[in-house]
Design a protein around this motif. Sequence first.
Motif, PDB file in Angstrom:
ATOM      1  N   THR A   1       8.065  -8.953 -21.454  1.00  0.00           N
ATOM      2  CA  THR A   1       8.384  -7.691 -22.123  1.00  0.00           C
ATOM      3  C   THR A   1       9.551  -7.057 -21.390  1.00  0.00           C
ATOM      4  N   ILE A   2      10.576  -6.679 -22.133  1.00  0.00           N
ATOM      5  CA  ILE A   2      11.641  -5.907 -21.497  1.00  0.00           C
ATOM      6  C   ILE A   2      11.892  -4.668 -22.344  1.00  0.00           C
ATOM      7  N   THR A   3      12.251  -3.593 -21.670  1.00  0.00           N
ATOM      8  CA  THR A   3      12.441  -2.309 -22.340  1.00  0.00           C
ATOM      9  C   THR A   3      13.840  -1.794 -22.044  1.00  0.00           C
ATOM     10  N   VAL A   4      14.570  -1.467 -23.110  1.00  0.00           N
ATOM     11  CA  VAL A   4      15.920  -0.924 -22.953  1.00  0.00           C
ATOM     12  C   VAL A   4      16.092   0.251 -23.918  1.00  0.00           C
ATOM     13  N   PRO A   5      17.012   1.182 -23.596  1.00  0.00           N
ATOM     14  CA  PRO A   5      17.281   2.267 -24.547  1.00  0.00           C
ATOM     15  C   PRO A   5      18.104   1.774 -25.739  1.00  0.00           C
TER      16      PRO A   5
ATOM     17  N   ILE B   1      10.936  -7.285 -26.914  1.00  0.00           N
ATOM     18  CA  ILE B   1      11.943  -6.372 -26.399  1.00  0.00           C
ATOM     19  C   ILE B   1      11.659  -5.017 -27.023  1.00  0.00           C
ATOM     20  N   VAL B   2      11.393  -4.050 -26.183  1.00  0.00           N
ATOM     21  CA  VAL B   2      11.132  -2.697 -26.681  1.00  0.00           C
ATOM     22  C   VAL B   2      12.420  -1.910 -26.579  1.00  0.00           C
ATOM     23  N   VAL B   3      12.933  -1.484 -27.722  1.00  0.00           N
ATOM     24  CA  VAL B   3      14.158  -0.694 -27.749  1.00  0.00           C
ATOM     25  C   VAL B   3      13.745   0.751 -28.006  1.00  0.00           C
TER      26      VAL B   3
ATOM     27  N   TYR C   1      11.167  -5.705 -30.848  1.00  0.00           N
ATOM     28  CA  TYR C   1      11.742  -6.969 -31.300  1.00  0.00           C
ATOM     29  C   TYR C   1      10.963  -8.106 -30.657  1.00  0.00           C
ATOM     30  N   LEU C   2      10.434  -8.953 -31.510  1.00  0.00           N
ATOM     31  CA  LEU C   2       9.725 -10.125 -31.026  1.00  0.00           C
ATOM     32  C   LEU C   2      10.740 -11.169 -30.577  1.00  0.00           C
ATOM     33  N   PHE C   3      10.451 -11.836 -29.466  1.00  0.00           N
ATOM     34  CA  PHE C   3      11.200 -13.079 -29.228  1.00  0.00           C
ATOM     35  C   PHE C   3      10.197 -14.205 -29.073  1.00  0.00           C
ATOM     36  N   LEU C   4      10.579 -15.377 -29.504  1.00  0.00           N
ATOM     37  CA  LEU C   4       9.603 -16.449 -29.524  1.00  0.00           C
ATOM     38  C   LEU C   4      10.254 -17.806 -29.308  1.00  0.00           C
ATOM     39  N   CYS C   5       9.375 -18.756 -29.022  1.00  0.00           N
ATOM     40  CA  CYS C   5       9.804 -20.139 -28.830  1.00  0.00           C
ATOM     41  C   CYS C   5       9.808 -20.822 -30.189  1.00  0.00           C
ATOM     42  N   HIS C   6      10.959 -21.365 -30.555  1.00  0.00           N
ATOM     43  CA  HIS C   6      11.051 -22.045 -31.848  1.00  0.00           C
ATOM     44  C   HIS C   6      11.418 -23.512 -31.685  1.00  0.00           C
ATOM     45  N   GLU C   7      11.075 -24.054 -30.518  1.00  0.00           N
ATOM     46  CA  GLU C   7      11.186 -25.504 -30.316  1.00  0.00           C
ATOM     47  C   GLU C   7       9.775 -25.958 -29.977  1.00  0.00           C
ATOM     48  N   TYR C   8       9.234 -26.862 -30.766  1.00  0.00           N
ATOM     49  CA  TYR C   8       7.856 -27.264 -30.513  1.00  0.00           C
ATOM     50  C   TYR C   8       7.731 -27.838 -29.103  1.00  0.00           C
ATOM     51  N   CYS C   9       6.814 -27.264 -28.293  1.00  0.00           N
ATOM     52  CA  CYS C   9       6.759 -27.648 -26.876  1.00  0.00           C
ATOM     53  C   CYS C   9       5.365 -28.040 -26.419  1.00  0.00           C
TER      54      CYS C   9
END
Length: 156
Positions: free
Chosen positions: A81-85, A151-153, A132-140
């Motif tokens: 989780t990251i938070t930015v203005p 990402i929390v804006v 904002y969701l971020f995710l893995c889109h390479e099957y691992c």
Amino acid sequence: MPKLEKIWLAIGSGSLVLFLIITGVMAVGMGLNPPDGMQTTIEPDKVEAQAPFDNPGLEQIGPNEYKATILSFVFGYDPNTITVPVGSTVHFEVTTKDVVHGFHIPGTPTNLMLVPGHVAEYSQTFHEPGEYLFLCHEYCGIGHEVMYGKIVVEDV
Ligand code: CUA
């Protein structure tokens, strides 16, 4: 062996050799390696011992500018989780310490493939507040679908 069979065998082995030559020329001669945005290399089995991945996280590098150093692994991200203005530009630098993963923020152009030994980089400006969701889109592997973060804006 019938003549036709010999001809087809020759065509088959000929194309195999041709394809290997093309691949070889592109990889070695033209320096074409993994997808764009992966210029920096890193020793894949000692990722956590090397800067900046020995200390992943978010760092402010200017007004409205941040550097997000993110380490991916089976099955998650550090930090997740990251938070930015709002209005911030985030320079992502992401790598993997094990297998190939992805780093994708749906609805944005941020779409990176994380290949062991390479650091993927991309910059994204967040104009709208929200999560904002971020995710893995390479099957691992078995936990691929639980590999995500956010990402929390923040509205300021
Ligand atoms: Cu990591 Cu899919």
